[in-house]
Write an enzyme that holds these catalytic residues in place. Sequence first.
Site: not given
Length: 254
Positions: A34-35, A39, A47, A51, A85, A145, A202
């Site tokens: 999140d954020g 940021w 925005r 991302h 959104r 992983l 989070r």
Amino acid sequence: MNRLFGWFGAKNPDREMPAHSRENIPQHVAIIMDGNGRWAKSKGMPRIAGHRAGMKNVRTITMAANELGVKVLTLYAFSTENWKRPKEEVDFLMKLPQEFFPLEIDELKKNNVRIRMMGSKEGLPRHSLDAVEAAIEETKDNTGLILNFALNYGGRRELLLGIRRLAEHIRDGEITPDDISEQLFDSYLQSEGLPEPDLLIRTSGEVRISNFMLWQLAYTELWFTDVFWPEFSREHFFEAIRSYQGRARRYGKL
Ligand code: V07
């Protein structure tokens, strides 16, 4: 040297950790990234720039998790609620899988990382799905992983889809209600075959689960930080791991 974090330093050539910290590494870490928008706004950028910065940070944290020996890293990339959104932002987000793929696939293959996905394929544009499916296919034989992207994912939807399929199997006589155990139910979820998250992180200050892995988080340790996702560094990640290692998990027992 800082006793807690000094050996995590990215500049430490052999990236040694003391013996006790190599123990009790969480098998499965899940992250709500999140954020990104906040940021970007804090830097006077649009925005979508946040991302893109967030996407770059996926590599940093994947490599850090891989180095520690984490088995599964689940990243919440796009929720079923994110469709609300502005169209422009959604369209940009939907381009990120295909942007990520050519940038990161060689490094992921070199590090034996296997890509998986949780969420609904319906609704995702063909170009995003093609990129995700190519990444899954190209890494399917890797044994390191597991990098599990939650994409167009919602916890309640996952539960309902699983329950619907379970009901169909009962209707068709393949199982009976008495067969329903936690273990059987797990096999109807999109996380089938993965261990439950040991640690949920989070970023960016919200203290909520937000419809993420509702069944699987029953006993998960939770770590919330005010740091925005694009700034969540290796050191921040290791700090969360250390906190996890310091907690005694009881699963309801004394
Ligand atoms: C997205 C970047 C990370 C921060 C959170 C929101 C934006 C990586 C992917 C991705 C997904 C599947 C895949 C390869 C890469 C991604 C979306 C958004 C929709 F196979 N980052 N990222 N997908 N963000």
